[in-house]
Motif scaffolding. Structure first.
Motif, PDB file in Angstrom:
ATOM      1  N   LEU A 249       0.845  -1.189   0.000  1.00  0.00           N
ATOM      2  CA  LEU A 249       0.000   0.000   0.000  1.00  0.00           C
ATOM      3  C   LEU A 249       0.879   1.237   0.000  1.00  0.00           C
ATOM      4  CD1 LEU A 249      -2.958   0.955   0.267  1.00  0.00           C
ATOM      5  CD2 LEU A 249      -2.632   0.953   2.737  1.00  0.00           C
ATOM      6  N   ASP A 250       0.747   2.063  -1.040  1.00  0.00           N
ATOM      7  CA  ASP A 250       1.429   3.355  -1.027  1.00  0.00           C
ATOM      8  C   ASP A 250       0.574   4.362  -1.790  1.00  0.00           C
ATOM      9  OD1 ASP A 250       1.908   3.018  -3.752  1.00  0.00           O
ATOM     10  OD2 ASP A 250       3.909   2.197  -3.456  1.00  0.00           O
ATOM     11  N   LEU A 251       1.196   5.466  -2.164  1.00  0.00           N
ATOM     12  CA  LEU A 251       0.457   6.551  -2.805  1.00  0.00           C
ATOM     13  C   LEU A 251      -0.357   6.073  -4.014  1.00  0.00           C
ATOM     14  CD1 LEU A 251       0.825   9.446  -1.726  1.00  0.00           C
ATOM     15  CD2 LEU A 251       2.187   9.913  -3.769  1.00  0.00           C
ATOM     16  N   THR A 252       0.214   5.151  -4.796  1.00  0.00           N
ATOM     17  CA  THR A 252      -0.432   4.768  -6.053  1.00  0.00           C
ATOM     18  C   THR A 252      -0.757   3.281  -6.144  1.00  0.00           C
ATOM     19  OG1 THR A 252       1.760   4.548  -7.018  1.00  0.00           O
ATOM     20  CG2 THR A 252       0.630   6.626  -7.394  1.00  0.00           C
TER      21      THR A 252
ATOM     22  N   CYS B 235      -0.131  16.546 -20.063  1.00  0.00           N
ATOM     23  CA  CYS B 235      -0.104  17.168 -18.746  1.00  0.00           C
ATOM     24  C   CYS B 235       0.378  16.141 -17.733  1.00  0.00           C
ATOM     25  CB  CYS B 235      -1.495  17.687 -18.366  1.00  0.00           C
ATOM     26  SG  CYS B 235      -2.725  16.378 -18.165  1.00  0.00           S
ATOM     27  N   GLY B 236       0.402  16.507 -16.466  1.00  0.00           N
ATOM     28  CA  GLY B 236       0.899  15.607 -15.433  1.00  0.00           C
ATOM     29  C   GLY B 236       0.025  14.366 -15.285  1.00  0.00           C
ATOM     30  N   ILE B 237      -1.284  14.538 -15.451  1.00  0.00           N
ATOM     31  CA  ILE B 237      -2.197  13.424 -15.212  1.00  0.00           C
ATOM     32  C   ILE B 237      -2.041  12.338 -16.281  1.00  0.00           C
ATOM     33  CG2 ILE B 237      -4.646  12.803 -15.040  1.00  0.00           C
ATOM     34  CD1 ILE B 237      -4.951  15.673 -13.758  1.00  0.00           C
ATOM     35  N   CYS B 238      -1.828  12.752 -17.543  1.00  0.00           N
ATOM     36  CA  CYS B 238      -1.662  11.742 -18.606  1.00  0.00           C
ATOM     37  C   CYS B 238      -0.185  11.466 -18.853  1.00  0.00           C
ATOM     38  CB  CYS B 238      -2.360  12.186 -19.883  1.00  0.00           C
ATOM     39  SG  CYS B 238      -1.703  13.718 -20.587  1.00  0.00           S
ATOM     40  N   LYS B 239       0.659  11.911 -17.938  1.00  0.00           N
ATOM     41  CA  LYS B 239       2.107  11.723 -18.050  1.00  0.00           C
ATOM     42  C   LYS B 239       2.619  12.206 -19.403  1.00  0.00           C
ATOM     43  CE  LYS B 239       1.845   7.596 -15.142  1.00  0.00           C
ATOM     44  NZ  LYS B 239       1.393   6.261 -15.515  1.00  0.00           N
ATOM     45  N   LYS B 240       2.116  13.339 -19.809  1.00  0.00           N
ATOM     46  CA  LYS B 240       2.587  14.017 -21.035  1.00  0.00           C
ATOM     47  C   LYS B 240       2.281  13.252 -22.329  1.00  0.00           C
ATOM     48  CE  LYS B 240       5.234  17.111 -18.649  1.00  0.00           C
ATOM     49  NZ  LYS B 240       4.432  18.272 -18.288  1.00  0.00           N
TER      50      LYS B 240
ATOM     51  N   ILE C 168      -9.593   8.167  -9.330  1.00  0.00           N
ATOM     52  CA  ILE C 168      -8.472   9.084  -9.137  1.00  0.00           C
ATOM     53  C   ILE C 168      -8.507  10.184 -10.188  1.00  0.00           C
ATOM     54  CG2 ILE C 168      -5.968   9.181  -9.524  1.00  0.00           C
ATOM     55  CD1 ILE C 168      -5.792   6.581  -7.855  1.00  0.00           C
ATOM     56  N   VAL C 169      -8.758   9.763 -11.425  1.00  0.00           N
ATOM     57  CA  VAL C 169      -8.808  10.730 -12.522  1.00  0.00           C
ATOM     58  C   VAL C 169     -10.050  11.609 -12.393  1.00  0.00           C
ATOM     59  CG1 VAL C 169      -9.055  10.958 -15.005  1.00  0.00           C
ATOM     60  CG2 VAL C 169      -7.486   9.250 -14.074  1.00  0.00           C
ATOM     61  N   LYS C 170     -11.189  10.956 -12.169  1.00  0.00           N
ATOM     62  CA  LYS C 170     -12.459  11.673 -12.209  1.00  0.00           C
ATOM     63  C   LYS C 170     -12.610  12.645 -11.040  1.00  0.00           C
ATOM     64  CE  LYS C 170     -17.381  10.622 -12.826  1.00  0.00           C
ATOM     65  NZ  LYS C 170     -17.782  11.448 -13.960  1.00  0.00           N
ATOM     66  N   TYR C 171     -12.162  12.233  -9.847  1.00  0.00           N
ATOM     67  CA  TYR C 171     -12.362  13.076  -8.672  1.00  0.00           C
ATOM     68  C   TYR C 171     -11.104  13.846  -8.262  1.00  0.00           C
ATOM     69  CZ  TYR C 171     -16.496  10.084  -8.074  1.00  0.00           C
ATOM     70  OH  TYR C 171     -17.668   9.409  -8.257  1.00  0.00           O
ATOM     71  N   GLY C 172      -9.995  13.619  -8.959  1.00  0.00           N
ATOM     72  CA  GLY C 172      -8.775  14.340  -8.606  1.00  0.00           C
ATOM     73  C   GLY C 172      -8.193  13.921  -7.258  1.00  0.00           C
ATOM     74  N   VAL C 173      -8.245  12.635  -6.947  1.00  0.00           N
ATOM     75  CA  VAL C 173      -7.677  12.137  -5.691  1.00  0.00           C
ATOM     76  C   VAL C 173      -6.192  11.857  -5.924  1.00  0.00           C
ATOM     77  CG1 VAL C 173      -7.773  10.255  -4.009  1.00  0.00           C
ATOM     78  CG2 VAL C 173      -9.876  11.106  -5.039  1.00  0.00           C
ATOM     79  N   ASP C 174      -5.309  12.376  -5.057  1.00  0.00           N
ATOM     80  CA  ASP C 174      -3.885  12.190  -5.354  1.00  0.00           C
ATOM     81  C   ASP C 174      -3.243  11.101  -4.507  1.00  0.00           C
ATOM     82  OD1 ASP C 174      -3.906  13.479  -2.982  1.00  0.00           O
ATOM     83  OD2 ASP C 174      -2.849  15.276  -3.669  1.00  0.00           O
TER      84      ASP C 174
ATOM     85  N   ARG D 108      -4.737   5.789  -0.956  1.00  0.00           N
ATOM     86  CA  ARG D 108      -5.075   5.315   0.395  1.00  0.00           C
ATOM     87  C   ARG D 108      -6.299   6.010   0.972  1.00  0.00           C
ATOM     88  NH1 ARG D 108       1.082   5.851   2.318  1.00  0.00           N
ATOM     89  NH2 ARG D 108       0.707   7.790   1.215  1.00  0.00           N
ATOM     90  N   MET D 109      -6.609   7.202   0.449  1.00  0.00           N
ATOM     91  CA  MET D 109      -7.774   7.923   0.970  1.00  0.00           C
ATOM     92  C   MET D 109      -9.055   7.122   0.796  1.00  0.00           C
ATOM     93  SD  MET D 109      -7.007  11.844  -0.071  1.00  0.00           S
ATOM     94  CE  MET D 109      -8.132  12.510   1.136  1.00  0.00           C
ATOM     95  N   PHE D 110      -9.083   6.238  -0.203  1.00  0.00           N
ATOM     96  CA  PHE D 110     -10.296   5.451  -0.427  1.00  0.00           C
ATOM     97  C   PHE D 110     -10.553   4.444   0.696  1.00  0.00           C
ATOM     98  CE2 PHE D 110      -9.262   6.392  -5.006  1.00  0.00           C
ATOM     99  CZ  PHE D 110     -10.339   7.229  -5.198  1.00  0.00           C
TER     100      PHE D 110
END
Lengths: 711, 367
Positions: B226-229, B297-302, B343-349, B352-354
């Motif tokens: 379990l980590d950020l991603t 952009c950052g979300i689609c890794k350029k 993550i994409v739809k709600y902008g969760v970074d 683990r928050m889920f």
């Protein structure tokens, strides 16, 4: 796979810019992770190679893809036998300075070796630079050449120092075979990385006269390693059975560039060619000279696979036709040999058929669908139209589990509960607070102690979530979760659970707040049962010892099946013991109420409900009488209610406790309990006299059964 | 106050004018709402009002004068009504009964809870596919090796098993899976936690004949820290369509329609060839980045593209295994991770928050 661009350009004559080549690879199924530039300004494309394409773990393999995409020449296109690479022709001999004994052709279908005289030194900078750019560390000219060829044509090789072998022979067999049939020590091997490794019976090794000198396809041994003093080498170029290599690599916990390729599958046609290329390179960089011979143990030569491809099948799978010329262009570009075997008439028109010979490097292509994928991805999925599959029947209603969860989710949020998602596995200590060890479904290879057993209850996760919120200053917490719990003696059970801490009646300027108590939690259980269509009067709560709940403030929830006498236990409700609350990080003084109900068990009753038939509304007025009795304080209300129900005429349609009083005027140890009784008939208006008679009978019976006194 | 007499203005325009003068004088002398209402009753009351009487007398007048008198009488009636309404409107006194409340105080709190974002998204996805005729189904979380791997073309030691590191059970667990729509229960010994929902492709086809059109949401488990991603447990949604004449183009159209609905976008959808052992051909589904519109952009890794699902045409070996004729039937399957879409739809970074169930997070979502 780091693809060094100038290396690629050496094999395909192409002017396209790096970004375009990267995009082309990406859209052919080779996902590009990044495009980088080395300090020397060399472009490197980092390509992810899927497990089915070991042939593309090489510049040659990717060059073939790029050449096909651009319809560009690949030197001499075609199978590996004729790449545009400088090679030294090797003469096949049966024996040489070093003998080769292939004892296990099942695990090693082909083993080739060539001898070369060498002078060890550093590689020239162009070669070292390429290895570096591709992510490998240059070691010395001989090792670098084997690595270079591995990256170039995709075939891993290994070089032994011939003078450090105990006896001039290489034998290929398992470690177990060595222990059984040969004299010497086959217990373990010190590998190139300096580690001493014990060998399981089924690990395939390369052995000299008395010990393993390499773990086949994984890593060589330190004792026969090429060093500065090495004068003569034997270069191994072999094919190993993929699952054997994978097992070895797993059991030793050792993954290398070689094992990574061999466990995905190496080209059975490649070993000698790879040797010829390596010998040419040794000479080219002045590292040594090959003897010009090769020992090639290849007991049963592979027969190329042939697969029939039908033109109409391409259309049927992709949804659009691909022109015949395009089909043959793509497949030939990728190294397949094509023979047209005729044209068939079909209802939808003519369909050409081809017999395709699959190159040995393409182990992933075994059937027609695989060939259609090759055609499709090079023709381009972007060119496919977008359509919808025809709907020929009405979809059946969803799984009732999904509908129940939806309904309960909305009922719970309507009652102020927010939905939690907790992990399916929890730590064993937490699980043991809720069930016995024998009921735990344990995980064999857990990530950590925190995820060691499947949850026997949803409560541990919910309680931890309540604690999480407490630590952040939220004391009024209502959470629920719908999910599976796992108990060994039962099965995977769909369950709803809730946890409630803090206030039940929130602060308001008009009155006082109130903390959650048992009857709030019980009310939630009743609400869940009602939402799922259970009859309120068949739901009963009674004693149910659970070590995690406070006795006297907890109960088992049961449901009477009407037809059978036995009540089925649906779950539990009550206050979590302060000791457990404290262990999970909650203050012990604050009550936390919890409930857990197995939805699957409820479903068994729900199914018998059938459709709704409206009952006509009553046409005659009802008569309401209040009954207050003084009874023993330990007598459950349910017992009194049960007596009332048993004695009353069918015209008693509702019984509801509406007051409970202890104190002034009531003897010590007794309690006054008030019931509201509603009488009603569907046929006529009830008379005062008959209601009074029923009432008097009730009182008499309550006195008799429970010593009740009318108050 | 005297009653205005009816007799004195019968058949007499002057009398009508007198009545007007009398009313205006009385109106001027009247104040307060109750008095004004009394005045209105005396002139306009249905039984004894002066104007009501006037109109009756006009009806009895000789025909030659009747029209004139009628017009004058009606004019007066309208004038009186208007004047009274105007006065009443100005004298409406503020009412303040003893039981009045301060309506600006807050109401009692009947708190509403919040659904988990993963459930909301899951239900949204199910709903879109339900509209396309799919049946929603759930499968068991504990699986056997056959359904999770072997039947999906991943025999023991297949390298594709690396892609999904498996969590195994320490001892066999007796699953009883209720097969939807059959009333049957499949009992089997589970030895692992399913690494994907694709096992349901096999379970469903084993028990149902084509045509097939199902969507299967559920939790899956992998041996990831379990980590950020990363997370060792996540939610997957599997789709399967099998029938005569189902094509890759149908898959493309279905994915485009679904993603357009889910993300409320007309962004392009693209297939990148990929590899899954149980589909052939296989493709990764890419959606034109809804944030940068493809410019990187950052979300689609350029890259300009978001990877949203894995998909492909059902491998013929699966059909052979479940007894479908691969010459007659074709089909497509797709699978997607709900967390990843959330993550994409709600902008969760932080994934683990889920699983923390922090109310401050949950309360940002609806019911």
């Amino acid at each position: 796979m780091k693809l060094v661009l100038p290396w690629l350009r050496e094999l395909v004559d192409l002017d396209a810019p790096v970004e375009e080549i990267a995009e082309t690879l990406d859209m052919r199924g080779f996902e590009v992770a990044s495009i980088e530039e080395t300090m020397e300004g060399v472009a490197v494309i980092d390509v992810e190679i899927t497990a089915n394409r070991p042939d593309c773990l090489s510049v040659m393999g990717l060059a073939r893809e790029v050449a096909t995409a651009y319809n560009a020449p690949l030197g001499h296109l075609g199978p590996l036998a004729a790449p545009p690479l400088e090679t030294v022709a090797l003469r096949h001999v049966d024996s040489d300075q070093v003998g080769v004994a292939l004892e296990d052709p099942a695990l090693c279908p082909r083993y080739a070796a060539a001898i070369a005289d060498v002078e060890i030194g550093p590689s020239p900078s162009w070669l070292a630079g390429r290895l570096h750019a591709a992510g490998l560390r240059p070691i010395n000219n001989v090792v670098d050449v084997t690595n270079y060829v591995m990256l170039e044509v995709g075939h891993p090789m290994h070089a032994f120092d011939v003078n450090r072998l105990a006896g001039p022979e290489l034998r290929i067999h398992t470690a177990g075979f060595g222990r059984q049939h040969r004299s010497g020590d086959y217990r373990g091997i010190r590998t190139l990385d300096g580690e001493m490794r014990r060998l399981a019976d089924d690990v395939l090794v390369i052995a000299d006269a008395g010990r393993p000198v390499a773990i086949a396809g994984v890593m060589g041994g330190a004792d026969s390693e090429v060093s500065a003093r090495t004068r003569t080498i034997a270069i191994e170029s072999a094919c190993f059975e993929p699952t054997s290599i994978r097992r070895s690599s797993r059991s030793l916990g050792l993954q290398t560039e070689a094992s990574y390729r061999f466990e995905r599958g190496a080209d059975i046609s490649a070993p000698v060619l790879a040797l010829e290329r390596a010998c040419a390179l040794l000479e080219r960089i002045g590292a040594g000279r090959a003897r010009g011979t090769v020992i090639d143990r290849y007991p049963s030569a592979a027969v190329p696979r042939r697969v029939v491809l039908r033109e109409h099948r391409i259309r049927e799978l992709l949804g659009a036709p691909v022109p015949s010329q395009e089909v043959t262009r793509v497949l030939e570009g990728l190294g397949f040999s094509i023979r047209s075997v005729g044209i068939r008439d079909r209802p939808a028109g003519q369909s050409e058929q081809w017999e395709i010979e699959i190159p040995t490097a393409r182990m992933d292509v075994t059937r027609e669908a695989d060939l259609i994928e090759e055609v499709g991805r090079h023709h381009g999925y972007d060119r496919l139209p977008s359509s919808f599959p025809a709907l020929k029947a009405v979809a059946p209603s969803p799984d009732p589990r999904i509908e129940r969860a939806r309904l309960l989710g909305r009922v719970m949020t309507g009652a102020g509960f927010s939905e939690a998602t907790t992990f399916g596995f929890i730590e064993k200590d937490a699980a043991l607070l809720f069930t016995d060890e024998s009921e735990l479904v344990a995980i064999l290879n857990p990530l950590s102690e925190k995820f060691a057993v499947m949850r026997p209850s949803l409560l541990p996760g919910l309680i931890d979530s309540v604690a999480h919120n407490w630590r952040r200053g939220r004391k009024d917490v209502r959470l629920f979760e719908i999910g599976s719990r796992f108990v060994m003696s039962d099965a995977e059970l769909r369950t709803i659970a809730f946890a409630w801490s803090g206030l039940a009646v929130p602060e308001h300027w008009s009155g006082s707040p109130r903390a959650v108590d048992f009857f709030d939690a019980r009310g939630m259980v009743e609400r869940i049962a009602q939402a799922l269509g259970l009859a309120a009067d068949r739901l009963s709560l009674g004693a149910g010892d659970r070590p995690f709940l406070v006795p006297g403030r907890s109960a088992a929830v049961r449901y009477g099946d009407g037809a059978q006498n036995a009540d089925v236990e649906l779950g539990i409700v009550g206050q979590l013991t302060p000791a457990i609350a404290e262990r999970r990080g909650l203050p012990s003084a604050e009550p936390v109420y919890v409930g857990e109900i197995d939805i699957d068990r409820i479903a068994a009753f729900e199914a018998r409900r059938g459709g709704i038939r409206v009952e006509p509304l009553p046409r005659y007025p009802s008569v309401v009488r209040d009954l207050s009795v003084v009874i023993d304080g330990t007598l459950p209300a349910a017992a009194v209610r049960g007596t009332i129900r048993a004695v009353a005429p069918p015209t008693l349609v509702a019984v509801r406790e509406f007051a409970r009083y202890q104190g002034k005027g009531i003897p010590e140890g007794s309690v006054s309990l008030s019931f509201r009784l509603t009488f009603q008939s569907r046929e006529r208006t009830l008379t005062d006299v008959e209601v009074q008679e029923a009432f008097d009978l009730l009182v008499a019976r309550l006195t008799e059964a429970h010593g009740a006194r009318l108050r | 106050m005297h009653q205005p007499s009816m007799q004195q203005f019968m058949s007499d325009p002057a009398a009508i004018n007198r009545l007007r003068a009398q009313f205006l004088a009385e109106l001027a002398a009247t104040s307060g709402e109750p008095a004004l209402r009394g005045l209105r009753d005396r002139y306009l009351g249905r039984k004894s009002g002066a104007i009501t009487a006037l109109l009756k007398s006009v009806a009895a007048a000789p025909p030659d004068v009747r029209p004139t008198l009628g017009r004058l009488a009606n004019e007066l009636k309208g004038q009186i009504e208007t004047a009274l309404a105007e006065r009443l409107a100005t004298v409406e006194a503020p009412r303040h009964p003893a039981d009045a409340v301060d309506v600006t105080l807050p109401g009692r709190d009947f708190p509403l809870g919040h659904r988990h974002p993963l459930t909301l998204l899951r239900e949204r996805i199910e709903e879109i596919f339900t509209r396309m005729g799919y049946q929603g189904l759930e499968g068991p979380e504990c699986e056997d090796d056959y359904h999770n791997y072997e039947a999906l073309n991943m025999p023991p030691h297949h390298p594709a098993r690396d892609m999904q590191d498996t969590l195994y059970l320490a001892s066999p667990f007796n699953e009883r899976y209720a097969v939807p729509g059959t009333g049957r229960r499949d009992a089997y010994a589970a030895n692992l936690l399913r690494t994907h929902t694709s096992g349901m492709q096999i379970r469903y086809m084993e028990t149902h004949a084509p045509p097939v059109r199902i969507i299967v949401p559920g939790r899956v488990y992998r041996r990831d820290n379990l980590d950020l991603t990363h997370t060792p447990m996540f939610t997957q949604i599997e789709g399967l369509v099998v029938d005569e004449g189902v094509t890759l183009a149908d898959l493309k159209g279905t994915m485009a329609a679904f993603l357009g609905e889910l993300f409320e976008t007309d962004a392009k959808v693209r297939f990148r060839p990929s590899f899954f052992p149980y589909t052939e051909p296989s493709a990764e589904v890419l959606l034109g980045c809804i944030f940068c519109k493809g410019s990187g952009c950052g979300i689609c890794k350029k890259t300009g593209w978001l990877e949203v699902a894995g998909s492909g045409m059902v491998h013929p070996a699966l059909f052979e295994r479940v007894g479908y004729d691969p010459e007659r039937y074709t089909g497509f399957a797709f699978g997607m991770g709900v967390e990843r879409i959330a993550i994409v739809k709600y902008g969760v970074d932080d994934i683990r928050m889920f699983y923390e169930n922090d109310l401050r997070f949950l309360e940002q979502f609806g019911q």
